[in-house]
Design a protein around this motif. Structure first.
Motif, PDB file in Angstrom:
ATOM      1  N   VAL A 132      37.726  42.067  49.484  1.00 17.59           N
ATOM      2  CA  VAL A 132      36.122  42.725  49.377  1.00 17.59           C
ATOM      3  C   VAL A 132      35.927  42.567  47.445  1.00 17.59           C
ATOM      4  CG1 VAL A 132      36.151  44.522  50.708  1.00 17.59           C
ATOM      5  CG2 VAL A 132      36.473  45.055  48.347  1.00 17.59           C
ATOM      6  N   ALA A 133      34.593  41.837  47.257  1.00 12.61           N
ATOM      7  CA  ALA A 133      34.111  41.872  46.256  1.00 12.61           C
ATOM      8  C   ALA A 133      34.113  43.407  45.724  1.00 12.61           C
ATOM      9  CB  ALA A 133      32.391  41.748  46.478  1.00 12.61           C
ATOM     10  N   VAL A 134      34.587  43.416  44.460  1.00 15.76           N
ATOM     11  CA  VAL A 134      34.508  44.412  43.577  1.00 15.76           C
ATOM     12  C   VAL A 134      33.935  44.355  42.273  1.00 15.76           C
ATOM     13  CG1 VAL A 134      37.039  44.678  44.826  1.00 15.76           C
ATOM     14  CG2 VAL A 134      36.924  43.320  42.359  1.00 15.76           C
ATOM     15  N   ASP A 135      33.484  45.780  41.745  1.00 15.62           N
ATOM     16  CA  ASP A 135      33.173  45.751  40.536  1.00 15.62           C
ATOM     17  C   ASP A 135      33.915  46.305  39.354  1.00 15.62           C
ATOM     18  OD1 ASP A 135      30.490  43.875  40.920  1.00 15.62           O
ATOM     19  OD2 ASP A 135      29.443  45.917  41.611  1.00 15.62           O
ATOM     20  N   LEU A 136      34.355  45.374  37.919  1.00 17.70           N
ATOM     21  CA  LEU A 136      34.913  46.371  37.140  1.00 17.70           C
ATOM     22  C   LEU A 136      34.126  47.885  36.844  1.00 17.70           C
ATOM     23  CD1 LEU A 136      36.541  43.341  35.493  1.00 17.70           C
ATOM     24  CD2 LEU A 136      37.195  44.538  37.468  1.00 17.70           C
ATOM     25  N   VAL A 137      34.820  48.425  36.307  1.00 17.12           N
ATOM     26  CA  VAL A 137      34.006  49.481  35.319  1.00 17.12           C
ATOM     27  C   VAL A 137      35.055  49.870  34.477  1.00 17.12           C
ATOM     28  CG1 VAL A 137      32.892  51.807  35.883  1.00 17.12           C
ATOM     29  CG2 VAL A 137      32.656  49.952  37.909  1.00 17.12           C
ATOM     30  N   ALA A 138      34.279  50.108  33.537  1.00 16.28           N
ATOM     31  CA  ALA A 138      35.091  50.445  31.866  1.00 16.28           C
ATOM     32  C   ALA A 138      34.889  51.481  31.800  1.00 16.28           C
ATOM     33  CB  ALA A 138      34.879  49.311  30.498  1.00 16.28           C
ATOM     34  N   THR A 139      35.497  52.438  31.467  1.00 17.81           N
ATOM     35  CA  THR A 139      35.321  53.682  29.811  1.00 17.81           C
ATOM     36  C   THR A 139      35.542  53.366  28.740  1.00 17.81           C
ATOM     37  OG1 THR A 139      36.144  55.355  31.676  1.00 17.81           O
ATOM     38  CG2 THR A 139      35.960  56.018  29.982  1.00 17.81           C
ATOM     39  N   THR A 140      34.770  53.151  28.305  1.00 15.24           N
ATOM     40  CA  THR A 140      34.832  52.923  26.983  1.00 15.24           C
ATOM     41  C   THR A 140      33.525  53.989  25.847  1.00 15.24           C
ATOM     42  OG1 THR A 140      32.236  51.775  26.041  1.00 15.24           O
ATOM     43  CG2 THR A 140      33.044  51.217  27.247  1.00 15.24           C
ATOM     44  N   SER A 141      34.319  53.837  24.412  1.00 11.60           N
ATOM     45  CA  SER A 141      33.729  55.039  23.238  1.00 11.60           C
ATOM     46  C   SER A 141      32.460  54.804  23.303  1.00 11.60           C
ATOM     47  CB  SER A 141      34.255  54.144  21.767  1.00 11.60           C
ATOM     48  OG  SER A 141      34.304  53.239  21.778  1.00 11.60           O
ATOM     49  N   GLU A 142      32.130  54.693  24.108  1.00 13.72           N
ATOM     50  CA  GLU A 142      30.198  54.194  24.400  1.00 13.72           C
ATOM     51  C   GLU A 142      29.826  54.828  25.797  1.00 13.72           C
ATOM     52  OE1 GLU A 142      28.365  54.626  21.118  1.00 13.72           O
ATOM     53  OE2 GLU A 142      30.240  53.885  20.465  1.00 13.72           O
ATOM     54  N   LEU A 185      52.925  39.439  34.406  1.00 14.59           N
ATOM     55  CA  LEU A 185      51.476  39.884  34.261  1.00 14.59           C
ATOM     56  C   LEU A 185      51.029  38.745  32.981  1.00 14.59           C
ATOM     57  CD1 LEU A 185      51.749  43.739  33.745  1.00 14.59           C
ATOM     58  CD2 LEU A 185      51.424  42.160  35.835  1.00 14.59           C
ATOM     59  N   GLY A 186      49.439  38.482  32.680  1.00 17.95           N
ATOM     60  CA  GLY A 186      49.399  37.808  31.418  1.00 17.95           C
ATOM     61  C   GLY A 186      49.419  36.256  31.448  1.00 17.95           C
ATOM     62  N   PRO A 187      49.442  35.876  30.225  1.00 18.23           N
ATOM     63  CA  PRO A 187      48.092  36.262  29.605  1.00 18.23           C
ATOM     64  C   PRO A 187      47.109  36.062  30.369  1.00 18.23           C
ATOM     65  CG  PRO A 187      48.877  34.243  28.951  1.00 18.23           C
ATOM     66  CD  PRO A 187      49.693  34.562  29.499  1.00 18.23           C
ATOM     67  N   GLY A 188      45.579  36.996  29.224  1.00 16.41           N
ATOM     68  CA  GLY A 188      44.350  36.528  29.635  1.00 16.41           C
ATOM     69  C   GLY A 188      44.357  37.614  29.127  1.00 16.41           C
ATOM     70  N   SER A 189      42.957  37.410  29.385  1.00 17.76           N
ATOM     71  CA  SER A 189      41.946  38.570  28.770  1.00 17.76           C
ATOM     72  C   SER A 189      42.335  40.448  29.199  1.00 17.76           C
ATOM     73  CB  SER A 189      40.420  38.506  29.510  1.00 17.76           C
ATOM     74  OG  SER A 189      40.080  37.081  28.873  1.00 17.76           O
ATOM     75  N   PHE A 190      42.297  40.782  28.819  1.00 15.20           N
ATOM     76  CA  PHE A 190      43.570  41.969  29.415  1.00 15.20           C
ATOM     77  C   PHE A 190      43.234  43.478  30.299  1.00 15.20           C
ATOM     78  CE2 PHE A 190      46.273  45.602  28.714  1.00 15.20           C
ATOM     79  CZ  PHE A 190      47.445  45.262  28.907  1.00 15.20           C
ATOM     80  N   PHE A 191      41.775  43.368  29.947  1.00 16.69           N
ATOM     81  CA  PHE A 191      41.075  44.440  30.772  1.00 16.69           C
ATOM     82  C   PHE A 191      40.722  43.810  31.962  1.00 16.69           C
ATOM     83  CE2 PHE A 191      41.245  46.718  26.898  1.00 16.69           C
ATOM     84  CZ  PHE A 191      41.362  47.801  27.217  1.00 16.69           C
ATOM     85  N   THR A 192      39.865  42.518  31.709  1.00 16.30           N
ATOM     86  CA  THR A 192      39.551  41.985  33.472  1.00 16.30           C
ATOM     87  C   THR A 192      40.298  41.181  33.626  1.00 16.30           C
ATOM     88  OG1 THR A 192      38.772  40.337  31.836  1.00 16.30           O
ATOM     89  CG2 THR A 192      36.979  41.817  31.649  1.00 16.30           C
ATOM     90  N   SER A 193      41.443  40.388  32.948  1.00 21.08           N
ATOM     91  CA  SER A 193      42.058  39.637  34.333  1.00 21.08           C
ATOM     92  C   SER A 193      43.592  40.382  34.332  1.00 21.08           C
ATOM     93  CB  SER A 193      42.672  38.401  33.234  1.00 21.08           C
ATOM     94  OG  SER A 193      41.031  37.227  32.929  1.00 21.08           O
ATOM     95  N   VAL A 194      44.103  40.734  33.236  1.00 24.24           N
ATOM     96  CA  VAL A 194      45.168  41.304  33.663  1.00 24.24           C
ATOM     97  C   VAL A 194      45.261  42.793  34.206  1.00 24.24           C
ATOM     98  CG1 VAL A 194      47.766  41.847  32.342  1.00 24.24           C
ATOM     99  CG2 VAL A 194      46.473  40.425  32.133  1.00 24.24           C
ATOM    100  N   LEU A 195      44.038  43.869  33.537  1.00 22.52           N
ATOM    101  CA  LEU A 195      44.321  44.789  34.421  1.00 22.52           C
ATOM    102  C   LEU A 195      43.401  45.174  35.546  1.00 22.52           C
ATOM    103  CD1 LEU A 195      44.505  47.582  31.604  1.00 22.52           C
ATOM    104  CD2 LEU A 195      46.497  47.656  32.866  1.00 22.52           C
ATOM    105  N   GLY A 196      43.000  43.412  35.300  1.00 23.14           N
ATOM    106  CA  GLY A 196      41.285  43.547  37.012  1.00 23.14           C
ATOM    107  C   GLY A 196      42.082  43.471  37.391  1.00 23.14           C
ATOM    108  N   VAL A 197      43.651  42.891  37.484  1.00 25.23           N
ATOM    109  CA  VAL A 197      44.743  43.131  38.947  1.00 25.23           C
ATOM    110  C   VAL A 197      45.289  43.815  39.151  1.00 25.23           C
ATOM    111  CG1 VAL A 197      45.800  41.545  40.213  1.00 25.23           C
ATOM    112  CG2 VAL A 197      43.873  40.668  39.067  1.00 25.23           C
ATOM    113  N   ALA A 198      45.884  43.532  37.808  1.00 28.29           N
ATOM    114  CA  ALA A 198      47.215  45.564  37.726  1.00 28.29           C
ATOM    115  C   ALA A 198      47.041  46.274  38.330  1.00 28.29           C
ATOM    116  CB  ALA A 198      48.105  44.753  37.029  1.00 28.29           C
ATOM    117  N   ALA A 199      45.441  47.035  37.685  1.00 34.10           N
ATOM    118  CA  ALA A 199      45.020  48.342  38.174  1.00 34.10           C
ATOM    119  C   ALA A 199      44.760  48.281  39.036  1.00 34.10           C
ATOM    120  CB  ALA A 199      44.421  48.755  36.799  1.00 34.10           C
TER     121      ALA A 199
END
Length: 286
Positions: A132-142, A185-199
């Protein structure tokens, strides 16, 4: 057990990094499964997601083109319209979206396109990470940031999650991970490409349970210790990290680190042939 003709390899990621690693892995793998990011919400993929409520097709398209043997078809697949209502859309994205709109899921659409592009279905499958379509949701310092485009632009990302939080994963993806000899795993944009799948929770659990060697291909400018820490924070424990010679840094990392010359002459990207030599070494009989 290693398949006849080479190991069973699962490659995880998205974007140009995954397309490059697929070209490397295809040269030595007996069977290759790409598990591809589906969270892109920008450009052509974002428009198709909004119109058809489908997983983003753009990274799958790029992977299909990278492994195509029918070069003329692949060039057409990558063509983008320059004007009119289709301006900005890649032909391949529209083909995949059309097959989804006709009733196929995105994995089956990729299988059909593979045949047109001359990809051997007995050796290679390119599958979406989620059904299904997913949205990435990041927890950031802000605070919390939502959507791949926004996550790529923001700093201080601490972790990645998803909406829905536990999206369904195609059964073929979990089966491939469970039977793999090597997971790359990887290379690539770590949060959006690598963890965007692996997580993705089901994928992270499958990696954790797999008997395969989990190999992280570090980005050329990455801090290896930071990358390993981020993976572990998301429940993924790599066995090996491949890093460009001289770029590992001096910090202690309690996983095997393979330093090798894996960069193209211009120094800006990995070289598929050089990377293949490193990734294939554990399976070499020579």
């Amino acid at each position: 057990m290693t398949s006849v003709g080479g190991p069973r390899v699962v490659a995880i990621g998205g974007g140009h990094g995954l397309a490059m690693s697929l070209r490397a892995i295809e040269s030595y793998a007996g069977h290759l499964t790409a598990v591809v990011a589906t969270g892109d919400d920008g450009g052509s993929s974002g428009r198709l997601r909004a119109d058809l409520d489908m997983p983003a097709p753009g990274d799958l398209r790029r992977c299909l083109s990278a492994l195509a043997t029918e070069e003329t078809v692949a060039q057409g697949f990558e063509h983008r319209f320059r004007s009119g209502p289709l301006s900005g859309h890649a032909v391949g994205n529209l083909v995949l979206a059309g097959l989804v709109d006709a009733g196929h899921d995105l994995g089956r659409a990729a299988d059909l396109v593979s045949g047109w592009l001359g990809i051997d279905p007995a050796r290679v499958r390119i599958l979406p990470a989620t059904g299904v379509a997913v949205d990435l949701v990041a927890t950031t310092s802000e605070g919390t940031v939502r959507g791949q485009v926004a996550v790529e632009e923001v700093g201080g990302v601490q972790s990645i999650g998803f909406d829905p939080p536990d999206p369904p994963v195609p059964a073929e993806v979990l089966e491939a991970i469970g039977s793999a000899d090597q997971i790359v795993l990887g290379p690539g944009s770590f949060f959006t490409s690598v963890l965007g799948v692996a997580a993705v929770p089901a994928i992270a659990s499958a990696i954790d349970a797999a008997a395969a060697t989990v190999t992280l291909v570090a980005n050329l400018d990455a801090d290896v210790g930071v990358l390993v820490g981020r993976l572990r924070a998301h429940g993924i424990d790599p066995d090996v990290v491949v890093v460009q010679a001289g770029a590992a840094g001096e910090g202690h990392v309690d996983v095997a680190v393979v330093e090798a010359d894996v960069v193209r002459p211009h120094g800006l990207a990995h070289d598929p042939a050089l990377l293949a030599t490193v990734l294939a070494t554990p399976f070499s009989t020579s």
